[in-house]
Design a protein around this motif. Structure first.
Motif, PDB file in Angstrom:
ATOM      1  N   LYS A 240       0.831  -1.203   0.000  1.00 52.95           N
ATOM      2  CA  LYS A 240       0.000   0.000   0.000  1.00 52.95           C
ATOM      3  C   LYS A 240       0.866   1.255   0.000  1.00 52.95           C
ATOM      4  CE  LYS A 240      -3.683   0.452   2.767  1.00 52.95           C
ATOM      5  NZ  LYS A 240      -4.477   0.813   3.979  1.00 52.95           N
TER       6      LYS A 240
ATOM      7  N   ALA B  22     -16.901   2.530  -4.784  1.00 54.54           N
ATOM      8  CA  ALA B  22     -16.362   3.888  -4.788  1.00 54.54           C
ATOM      9  C   ALA B  22     -17.472   4.921  -4.921  1.00 54.54           C
ATOM     10  CB  ALA B  22     -15.348   4.045  -5.920  1.00 54.54           C
TER      11      ALA B  22
ATOM     12  N   ARG C 177     -11.104  -4.104   0.953  1.00 54.03           N
ATOM     13  CA  ARG C 177     -10.608  -2.827   0.441  1.00 54.03           C
ATOM     14  C   ARG C 177      -9.086  -2.780   0.419  1.00 54.03           C
ATOM     15  NH1 ARG C 177     -12.141  -2.466   5.638  1.00 54.03           N
ATOM     16  NH2 ARG C 177     -11.068  -1.106   7.142  1.00 54.03           N
TER      17      ARG C 177
ATOM     18  N   VAL D  58      -6.783   9.973  -0.367  1.00 50.17           N
ATOM     19  CA  VAL D  58      -7.102   8.710  -1.029  1.00 50.17           C
ATOM     20  C   VAL D  58      -7.841   7.804  -0.048  1.00 50.17           C
ATOM     21  CG1 VAL D  58      -6.184   6.677  -2.214  1.00 50.17           C
ATOM     22  CG2 VAL D  58      -5.049   8.905  -2.483  1.00 50.17           C
TER      23      VAL D  58
ATOM     24  N   THR E 193     -14.191   9.236  -8.419  1.00 47.32           N
ATOM     25  CA  THR E 193     -14.195   7.788  -8.214  1.00 47.32           C
ATOM     26  C   THR E 193     -13.372   7.129  -9.319  1.00 47.32           C
ATOM     27  OG1 THR E 193     -16.265   7.499  -9.443  1.00 47.32           O
ATOM     28  CG2 THR E 193     -16.431   7.795  -7.063  1.00 47.32           C
TER      29      THR E 193
ATOM     30  N   SER F 126     -11.715   3.175 -10.569  1.00 49.19           N
ATOM     31  CA  SER F 126     -11.670   1.729 -10.366  1.00 49.19           C
ATOM     32  C   SER F 126     -11.192   1.084 -11.671  1.00 49.19           C
ATOM     33  CB  SER F 126     -13.043   1.200  -9.935  1.00 49.19           C
ATOM     34  OG  SER F 126     -12.970  -0.167  -9.584  1.00 49.19           O
TER      35      SER F 126
ATOM     36  N   LEU G 110       0.699   4.235  -2.800  1.00 51.32           N
ATOM     37  CA  LEU G 110       0.368   5.616  -2.433  1.00 51.32           C
ATOM     38  C   LEU G 110       1.485   6.580  -2.835  1.00 51.32           C
ATOM     39  CD1 LEU G 110      -1.298   5.076   1.065  1.00 51.32           C
ATOM     40  CD2 LEU G 110      -2.408   5.977  -0.995  1.00 51.32           C
TER      41      LEU G 110
ATOM     42  N   SER H 227     -10.457  -0.132  -6.064  1.00 57.85           N
ATOM     43  CA  SER H 227     -11.097   1.148  -6.371  1.00 57.85           C
ATOM     44  C   SER H 227     -10.615   2.211  -5.396  1.00 57.85           C
ATOM     45  CB  SER H 227     -12.623   1.036  -6.338  1.00 57.85           C
ATOM     46  OG  SER H 227     -13.103   0.926  -5.019  1.00 57.85           O
ATOM     47  N   LEU H 228     -10.762   3.459  -5.821  1.00 60.25           N
ATOM     48  CA  LEU H 228     -10.375   4.612  -5.019  1.00 60.25           C
ATOM     49  C   LEU H 228     -11.518   5.616  -4.986  1.00 60.25           C
ATOM     50  CD1 LEU H 228      -6.892   5.413  -6.654  1.00 60.25           C
ATOM     51  CD2 LEU H 228      -7.342   3.831  -4.752  1.00 60.25           C
ATOM     52  N   CYS H 229     -11.645   6.283  -3.874  1.00 57.33           N
ATOM     53  CA  CYS H 229     -12.473   7.479  -3.791  1.00 57.33           C
ATOM     54  C   CYS H 229     -11.534   8.605  -3.385  1.00 57.33           C
ATOM     55  CB  CYS H 229     -13.601   7.296  -2.774  1.00 57.33           C
ATOM     56  SG  CYS H 229     -14.772   8.674  -2.730  1.00 57.33           S
ATOM     57  N   LEU H 230     -11.369   9.569  -4.273  1.00 56.61           N
ATOM     58  CA  LEU H 230     -10.460  10.687  -4.045  1.00 56.61           C
ATOM     59  C   LEU H 230     -11.273  11.920  -3.688  1.00 56.61           C
ATOM     60  CD1 LEU H 230      -8.296  10.207  -7.282  1.00 56.61           C
ATOM     61  CD2 LEU H 230      -7.974   9.105  -5.054  1.00 56.61           C
TER      62      LEU H 230
ATOM     63  N   PHE I  24      -9.694   3.938   0.206  1.00 55.57           N
ATOM     64  CA  PHE I  24      -9.914   2.624  -0.395  1.00 55.57           C
ATOM     65  C   PHE I  24     -11.243   2.096   0.131  1.00 55.57           C
ATOM     66  CE2 PHE I  24      -5.299   3.176   0.017  1.00 55.57           C
ATOM     67  CZ  PHE I  24      -4.914   3.041  -1.310  1.00 55.57           C
TER      68      PHE I  24
END
Length: 420
Positions: A88, A119, A302, A109, A268, A270, A92, A281-284, A111
């Protein structure tokens, strides 16, 4: 290509009727490399589907595969939930130094879970938490996922019907060109926002795709996206860009919204973020939006560390310079020329797209379906999209060679001609 009917009995008797793609491509796939899939009978298929956009760097990309094998042979952590791991950390750091900093994007960021809809759910939940409001605005022909929150902001009637319950707390607005440019952009939306008698509750956020993939390859112009971002700022609404299918280089730049020069509040990501087809997937989001309490949103998978490994390898291999982006834009010109020629020979058809996502809209939906089936017989995997499956959708790997791209386009053209 002569295709012997394979034995599909175990799939048809044991697997749920919900399966879909396998009905379009009735064979049993066995191996995959680059832009090719091979079935168990040895037939070769060019892949213009790319795992619905989750394989931007092709099947079993050798650089990513080597990184993954080395990590597994080292007994690297596989499931880390949200624990700190070396995999991870490497991702990152690569993501920050290769993607965020060069673009001056300030995002934190998150997860959320391994799929795109995870996401989106996190983005909607966060927007509502930040603003203290329920309503989310989405757009006609949008697709954001199949879980309930994502379905609520999805436009497709067939997919929405599967929810089994009312899909509420959302409002639909017309996407760019939906009204054939007969009215000024956002005229209706602005009127509802400005009129206290309109019945529109003040939205927490707006969610949008810059290009609607499942909706029929509907491309929002940079001007439209900039106007939307300005509208959100004026009316205290967060702007969420769903870059799940169109991000990770699909349109040329890493993020599809870069061309418009906007900075969404939440993004979002992915599909191809892992680079290898592994779930991730990521949620920024902007740092000031990070109002989560520890554990307030979580999920067992996640922390998919093998996906972190291949994601970091993909960033290192393809995003430290602009070679892939320039190749994508060159391929785009080739695809556009082929579709322009095809559309010119089929009255009532139209083509549209950006980068390496393109659609050919045919006047009769059944024609698109026939063409996709004929393409499979000729050794090409393509799908259809749009509200009535009237659009042939081209989504090749970004790493496809020029010869492979030319051959696939010739097959697609032939399939359209032969099924007209």
């Amino acid at each position: 290509m002569t295709i012997t009917q394979p034995d599909l009995s175990v799939f048809t008797t044991l697997e749920s009727e919900v399966r879909s793609y396998c009905r379009s491509w009735p064979t049993v796939f066995d191996r995959a490399r680059g832009s090719h899939l091979h079935d168990e009978d040895g037939h070769d298929y060019l892949d213009f589907f790319a795992g619905a956009g989750s394989l931007n760097y092709g099947h079993n990309n050798p650089v990513l595969k080597r990184a993954l094998i080395d990590y597994l042979e080292h007994d690297g952590v596989t499931n880390g939930l949200d624990m700190s791991t070396t995999a991870k950390r490497a991702f990152l750091e690569f993501f920050q130094n290769t993607i965020l900093r060069p673009r001056e994007l300030p995002y934190k960021v998150m997860f959320p879970g391994p799929t795109g809809t995870n996401a989106v759910e996190a983005a909607l939940k966060l927007a509502r938490k930040v603003k203290g409001r329920e309503t989310i605005v989405s757009f006609t022909n949008a697709f954001h996922g199949m879980s309930l929150g994502s379905l609520a902001v999805t436009g497709n009637a067939f997919k929405r019907a599967g929810a089994g319950i009312p899909l509420v707390h959302t409002t639909r607005m017309p996407f760019d060109h939906y009204l054939d440019d007969r009215t000024p952009d956002f005229l209706w939306f602005e009127q509802l926002l400005d009129d206290s008698g309109s019945g529109l509750d003040q939205p927490a956020a707006v969610i949008v795709e810059t290009i609607q993939g499942e909706g029929g390859i509907n491309v929002a112009s940079p001007q439209w996206l900039r106007a939307l971002a300005q509208l959100c700022e004026q009316h205290d609404m967060l702007l969420i860009v769903d870059d799940i299918q169109m991000g990770c280089g699909r349109t040329g730049a890493f993020f599809s919204f870069e061309e418009a020069g906007i900075t969404p509040d939440i993004v979002t990501v992915s599909k191809s973020i892992s680079g290898y087809g592994l779930p991730m997937s990521l949620c920024l989001f902007r740092p000031e939006l990070d109002v989560w309490e520890p554990g307030e949103h979580n999920g067992t998978f996640r922390g998919n560390n093998p996906a972190f490994v291949t994601a970091a390898a993909a960033l290192n291999a393809y995003w430290t310079d602009d070679k892939l982006e320039q190749q994508t834009l060159a391929h785009a010109r080739t695809i556009e020329a082929a579709l322009r020629d095809t559309a010119a020979h089929h009255s009532g058809s139209a083509y549209r797209g950006r980068g390496m996502v393109w659609g050919l809209e045919l006047p009769h939906p059944e024609h698109a379906g026939r063409a996709a089936r004929r393409a499979f017989q000729l050794g090409l995997l393509i799908e259809t999209s749009g509200a009535h499956d009237e659009v042939i959708k081209l989504l090749p790997p970004l790493t496809i060679t020029t010869d492979e791209l030319d051959r696939g386009l010739r097959i697609a053209q032939r399939a359209v001609y032969e099924t007209a």
